[in-house]
Design a protein around this motif. Structure first.
Motif, PDB file in Angstrom:
ATOM      1  N   GLU A  69     -39.076 -34.313 -48.943  1.00  0.00           N
ATOM      2  CA  GLU A  69     -40.009 -35.085 -48.117  1.00  0.00           C
ATOM      3  C   GLU A  69     -39.271 -35.957 -47.113  1.00  0.00           C
ATOM      4  O   GLU A  69     -39.671 -36.062 -45.942  1.00  0.00           O
ATOM      5  CB  GLU A  69     -40.898 -35.966 -49.001  1.00  0.00           C
ATOM      6  CG  GLU A  69     -41.927 -36.777 -48.207  1.00  0.00           C
ATOM      7  CD  GLU A  69     -42.774 -37.678 -49.089  1.00  0.00           C
ATOM      8  OE1 GLU A  69     -43.432 -38.576 -48.546  1.00  0.00           O
ATOM      9  OE2 GLU A  69     -42.761 -37.487 -50.318  1.00  0.00           O
ATOM     10  N   SER A  70     -38.178 -36.579 -47.548  1.00  0.00           N
ATOM     11  CA  SER A  70     -37.402 -37.437 -46.648  1.00  0.00           C
ATOM     12  C   SER A  70     -36.732 -36.628 -45.543  1.00  0.00           C
ATOM     13  O   SER A  70     -36.674 -37.072 -44.384  1.00  0.00           O
ATOM     14  CB  SER A  70     -36.344 -38.210 -47.438  1.00  0.00           C
ATOM     15  OG  SER A  70     -36.951 -39.076 -48.372  1.00  0.00           O
ATOM     16  N   VAL A  71     -36.230 -35.443 -45.888  1.00  0.00           N
ATOM     17  CA  VAL A  71     -35.591 -34.601 -44.879  1.00  0.00           C
ATOM     18  C   VAL A  71     -36.633 -34.073 -43.886  1.00  0.00           C
ATOM     19  O   VAL A  71     -36.362 -33.974 -42.685  1.00  0.00           O
ATOM     20  CB  VAL A  71     -34.819 -33.441 -45.543  1.00  0.00           C
ATOM     21  CG1 VAL A  71     -34.233 -32.503 -44.485  1.00  0.00           C
ATOM     22  CG2 VAL A  71     -33.692 -33.992 -46.418  1.00  0.00           C
ATOM     23  N   ILE A  72     -37.822 -33.766 -44.362  1.00  0.00           N
ATOM     24  CA  ILE A  72     -38.905 -33.354 -43.463  1.00  0.00           C
ATOM     25  C   ILE A  72     -39.256 -34.494 -42.508  1.00  0.00           C
ATOM     26  O   ILE A  72     -39.458 -34.275 -41.301  1.00  0.00           O
ATOM     27  CB  ILE A  72     -40.150 -32.913 -44.268  1.00  0.00           C
ATOM     28  CG1 ILE A  72     -39.863 -31.597 -44.990  1.00  0.00           C
ATOM     29  CG2 ILE A  72     -41.362 -32.756 -43.351  1.00  0.00           C
ATOM     30  CD1 ILE A  72     -40.947 -31.172 -45.958  1.00  0.00           C
ATOM     31  N   TYR A  73     -39.311 -35.713 -43.027  1.00  0.00           N
ATOM     32  CA  TYR A  73     -39.581 -36.873 -42.171  1.00  0.00           C
ATOM     33  C   TYR A  73     -38.493 -37.006 -41.107  1.00  0.00           C
ATOM     34  O   TYR A  73     -38.779 -37.263 -39.934  1.00  0.00           O
ATOM     35  CB  TYR A  73     -39.658 -38.152 -43.001  1.00  0.00           C
ATOM     36  CG  TYR A  73     -39.816 -39.393 -42.155  1.00  0.00           C
ATOM     37  CD1 TYR A  73     -41.070 -39.788 -41.690  1.00  0.00           C
ATOM     38  CD2 TYR A  73     -38.709 -40.157 -41.790  1.00  0.00           C
ATOM     39  CE1 TYR A  73     -41.212 -40.901 -40.881  1.00  0.00           C
ATOM     40  CE2 TYR A  73     -38.844 -41.271 -40.990  1.00  0.00           C
ATOM     41  CZ  TYR A  73     -40.091 -41.645 -40.535  1.00  0.00           C
ATOM     42  OH  TYR A  73     -40.222 -42.755 -39.722  1.00  0.00           O
ATOM     43  N   LEU A  74     -37.240 -36.844 -41.522  1.00  0.00           N
ATOM     44  CA  LEU A  74     -36.120 -36.925 -40.574  1.00  0.00           C
ATOM     45  C   LEU A  74     -36.244 -35.844 -39.510  1.00  0.00           C
ATOM     46  O   LEU A  74     -36.066 -36.109 -38.314  1.00  0.00           O
ATOM     47  CB  LEU A  74     -34.798 -36.777 -41.328  1.00  0.00           C
ATOM     48  CG  LEU A  74     -33.523 -36.683 -40.483  1.00  0.00           C
ATOM     49  CD1 LEU A  74     -33.330 -37.941 -39.657  1.00  0.00           C
ATOM     50  CD2 LEU A  74     -32.317 -36.441 -41.371  1.00  0.00           C
ATOM     51  N   LYS A  75     -36.562 -34.621 -39.940  1.00  0.00           N
ATOM     52  CA  LYS A  75     -36.732 -33.518 -39.006  1.00  0.00           C
ATOM     53  C   LYS A  75     -37.827 -33.812 -37.995  1.00  0.00           C
ATOM     54  O   LYS A  75     -37.666 -33.599 -36.792  1.00  0.00           O
ATOM     55  CB  LYS A  75     -37.045 -32.246 -39.801  1.00  0.00           C
ATOM     56  CG  LYS A  75     -37.256 -31.000 -38.955  1.00  0.00           C
ATOM     57  CD  LYS A  75     -38.706 -30.599 -38.830  1.00  0.00           C
ATOM     58  CE  LYS A  75     -39.389 -30.322 -40.145  1.00  0.00           C
ATOM     59  NZ  LYS A  75     -40.794 -29.872 -39.954  1.00  0.00           N
ATOM     60  N   ASP A  76     -38.958 -34.325 -38.465  1.00  0.00           N
ATOM     61  CA  ASP A  76     -40.086 -34.644 -37.581  1.00  0.00           C
ATOM     62  C   ASP A  76     -39.731 -35.782 -36.619  1.00  0.00           C
ATOM     63  O   ASP A  76     -40.106 -35.752 -35.439  1.00  0.00           O
ATOM     64  CB  ASP A  76     -41.314 -35.017 -38.397  1.00  0.00           C
ATOM     65  CG  ASP A  76     -41.899 -33.835 -39.153  1.00  0.00           C
ATOM     66  OD1 ASP A  76     -41.572 -32.688 -38.801  1.00  0.00           O
ATOM     67  OD2 ASP A  76     -42.668 -34.066 -40.110  1.00  0.00           O
ATOM     68  N   SER A  77     -39.005 -36.782 -37.108  1.00  0.00           N
ATOM     69  CA  SER A  77     -38.590 -37.905 -36.253  1.00  0.00           C
ATOM     70  C   SER A  77     -37.656 -37.426 -35.157  1.00  0.00           C
ATOM     71  O   SER A  77     -37.777 -37.827 -33.994  1.00  0.00           O
ATOM     72  CB  SER A  77     -37.890 -38.980 -37.091  1.00  0.00           C
ATOM     73  OG  SER A  77     -38.778 -39.540 -38.040  1.00  0.00           O
ATOM     74  N   ALA A  78     -36.705 -36.568 -35.520  1.00  0.00           N
ATOM     75  CA  ALA A  78     -35.764 -36.044 -34.532  1.00  0.00           C
ATOM     76  C   ALA A  78     -36.486 -35.209 -33.481  1.00  0.00           C
ATOM     77  O   ALA A  78     -36.189 -35.293 -32.279  1.00  0.00           O
ATOM     78  CB  ALA A  78     -34.696 -35.210 -35.232  1.00  0.00           C
ATOM     79  N   SER A  79     -37.467 -34.417 -33.919  1.00  0.00           N
ATOM     80  CA  SER A  79     -38.227 -33.592 -32.987  1.00  0.00           C
ATOM     81  C   SER A  79     -39.039 -34.459 -32.031  1.00  0.00           C
ATOM     82  O   SER A  79     -39.076 -34.215 -30.819  1.00  0.00           O
ATOM     83  CB  SER A  79     -39.159 -32.662 -33.766  1.00  0.00           C
ATOM     84  OG  SER A  79     -39.968 -31.909 -32.902  1.00  0.00           O
ATOM     85  N   GLU A  80     -39.668 -35.485 -32.562  1.00  0.00           N
ATOM     86  CA  GLU A  80     -40.505 -36.380 -31.761  1.00  0.00           C
ATOM     87  C   GLU A  80     -39.692 -37.106 -30.695  1.00  0.00           C
ATOM     88  O   GLU A  80     -40.147 -37.295 -29.562  1.00  0.00           O
ATOM     89  CB  GLU A  80     -41.172 -37.404 -32.688  1.00  0.00           C
ATOM     90  CG  GLU A  80     -42.114 -38.358 -31.994  1.00  0.00           C
ATOM     91  CD  GLU A  80     -42.741 -39.308 -32.994  1.00  0.00           C
ATOM     92  OE1 GLU A  80     -42.321 -40.475 -33.040  1.00  0.00           O
ATOM     93  OE2 GLU A  80     -43.625 -38.860 -33.749  1.00  0.00           O
ATOM     94  N   LYS A  81     -38.462 -37.482 -31.024  1.00  0.00           N
ATOM     95  CA  LYS A  81     -37.614 -38.226 -30.097  1.00  0.00           C
ATOM     96  C   LYS A  81     -36.666 -37.319 -29.321  1.00  0.00           C
ATOM     97  O   LYS A  81     -35.854 -37.791 -28.525  1.00  0.00           O
ATOM     98  CB  LYS A  81     -36.786 -39.260 -30.871  1.00  0.00           C
ATOM     99  CG  LYS A  81     -37.616 -40.374 -31.495  1.00  0.00           C
ATOM    100  CD  LYS A  81     -36.785 -41.224 -32.432  1.00  0.00           C
ATOM    101  CE  LYS A  81     -35.731 -42.038 -31.713  1.00  0.00           C
ATOM    102  NZ  LYS A  81     -36.284 -43.062 -30.819  1.00  0.00           N
ATOM    103  N   ASP A  82     -36.780 -35.998 -29.540  1.00  0.00           N
ATOM    104  CA  ASP A  82     -35.889 -35.027 -28.908  1.00  0.00           C
ATOM    105  C   ASP A  82     -34.425 -35.360 -29.199  1.00  0.00           C
ATOM    106  O   ASP A  82     -33.590 -35.384 -28.298  1.00  0.00           O
ATOM    107  CB  ASP A  82     -36.143 -34.962 -27.400  1.00  0.00           C
ATOM    108  CG  ASP A  82     -35.473 -33.748 -26.755  1.00  0.00           C
ATOM    109  OD1 ASP A  82     -35.207 -32.769 -27.481  1.00  0.00           O
ATOM    110  OD2 ASP A  82     -35.200 -33.796 -25.548  1.00  0.00           O
ATOM    111  N   ARG A  83     -34.139 -35.643 -30.486  1.00  0.00           N
ATOM    112  CA  ARG A  83     -32.780 -35.961 -30.934  1.00  0.00           C
ATOM    113  C   ARG A  83     -32.273 -34.859 -31.849  1.00  0.00           C
ATOM    114  O   ARG A  83     -33.036 -34.025 -32.330  1.00  0.00           O
ATOM    115  CB  ARG A  83     -32.752 -37.307 -31.661  1.00  0.00           C
ATOM    116  CG  ARG A  83     -33.230 -38.491 -30.844  1.00  0.00           C
ATOM    117  CD  ARG A  83     -32.543 -38.583 -29.512  1.00  0.00           C
ATOM    118  NE  ARG A  83     -32.848 -39.824 -28.824  1.00  0.00           N
ATOM    119  CZ  ARG A  83     -32.727 -39.990 -27.519  1.00  0.00           C
ATOM    120  NH1 ARG A  83     -32.332 -38.981 -26.760  1.00  0.00           N
ATOM    121  NH2 ARG A  83     -32.996 -41.155 -26.962  1.00  0.00           N
TER     122      ARG A  83
END
Length: 263
Positions: A69-83
């Motif tokens: 769940e935490s890695v999915i959150y990280l993945k989504d955050s990176a996608s949202e910020k284009d990082r």
């Protein structure tokens, strides 16, 4: 060490614990003038530092399926910020993470033990690119014609940072998370047309000052005059070619710069 989050931090080093390897990465980044902060691999602490993230370094030591769940959150955050994300771990750990994080978001992978200098080189190269991109003006294209929108994106992407939205709702959502220096707005769209979307933007203090150029297939005086009270900065026909569109936008930003310098 506790999580640290300040406006100067840009590289987030993430791990279940801040062990010897993680402290070594943090120190090496610091020695090379690369600002960084540490976060444990949990949603709440990740959220607290996410605002300042330009790059994530994820140490996968001791990760389990309970951390998915935490890695999915990280993945989504990176996608949202284009990082992007750098993965550090054993081969099986990296394989596990790569099943969650798409390849396009993975900047690099380092299998332990690894060359720290190569990690720093990879980080430095990426950060230089991010800093260069962030000096570019940001343009949001809003058009329900996906083919035309992608064409305009291709015309502008080398000179500007370009976002795309196919509806007013998508545009407002994009603007809630990103800064735009100019919006290219389709005049005729279903549900909410260009003038309605511009009215919504003008009614919100967060977006009321974002300049808008209308893109339209209509070349008639009534259409132009009906939106003049909304103060778009220009009204462009969709038959415009690449060179003319770029010149129109370049000229607008140049006029804006001159106005700012002469204030």
């Amino acid at each position: 060490m506790d999580n640290i989050a300040t406006g100067n931090n840009s590289i987030i080093v993430i791990s279940k614990t801040e062990g010897f390897l993680v402290k070594g990465i943090e120190q090496k980044l610091k020695e090379n003038g690369l600002n960084n902060a540490f976060s444990t691999l949990d949603v709440k602490p990740l959220a607290s530092v996410n605002e300042y993230a330009k790059l994530y370094i994820l140490n996968l030591n001791d990760v389990t399926d309970e951390d998915r769940e935490s890695v999915i959150y990280l993945k989504d955050s990176a996608s949202e910020k284009d990082r992007q994300i750098i993965l550090v771990g054993e081969p099986l750990e990296i394989e596990w993470a790569a099943d969650i994080i798409p390849p396009i978001q993975i900047l690099d992978t380092f299998i332990r033990p690894f060359d720290m200098e190569k990690l720093i080189k990879s980080v430095s190269k990426y950060m230089d690119k991010v800093d260069t991109e962030e000096t570019k003006k940001s343009i949001l294209i809003v058009d329900d014609d996906i083919t035309y929108m992608r064409t305009v994106y291709g015309w502008l992407k080398n000179k500007y940072r370009v976002g795309m939205a196919s509806s007013g709702i998508q545009a407002i959502s994009w603007l809630a998370k990103n800064k735009a220096d100019l919006i290219l707005l389709d005049y005729q769209m279903p549900v909410a047309d260009g003038p309605q979307i511009l009215s919504m933007l003008k009614s919100d203090t967060a977006t009321e000052d974002v300049p808008v150029m209308f893109l339209t297939g209509q070349d008639d005086r009534d259409s132009v005059m009906s939106v003049m009270d909304l103060k778009p900065v220009d009204y462009l026909l969709k038959t415009i070619d690449k060179a003319t569109l770029n010149k129109k936008i370049d000229d607008y930003f140049m006029r804006l710069k001159i106005e700012q310098l002469t204030k």
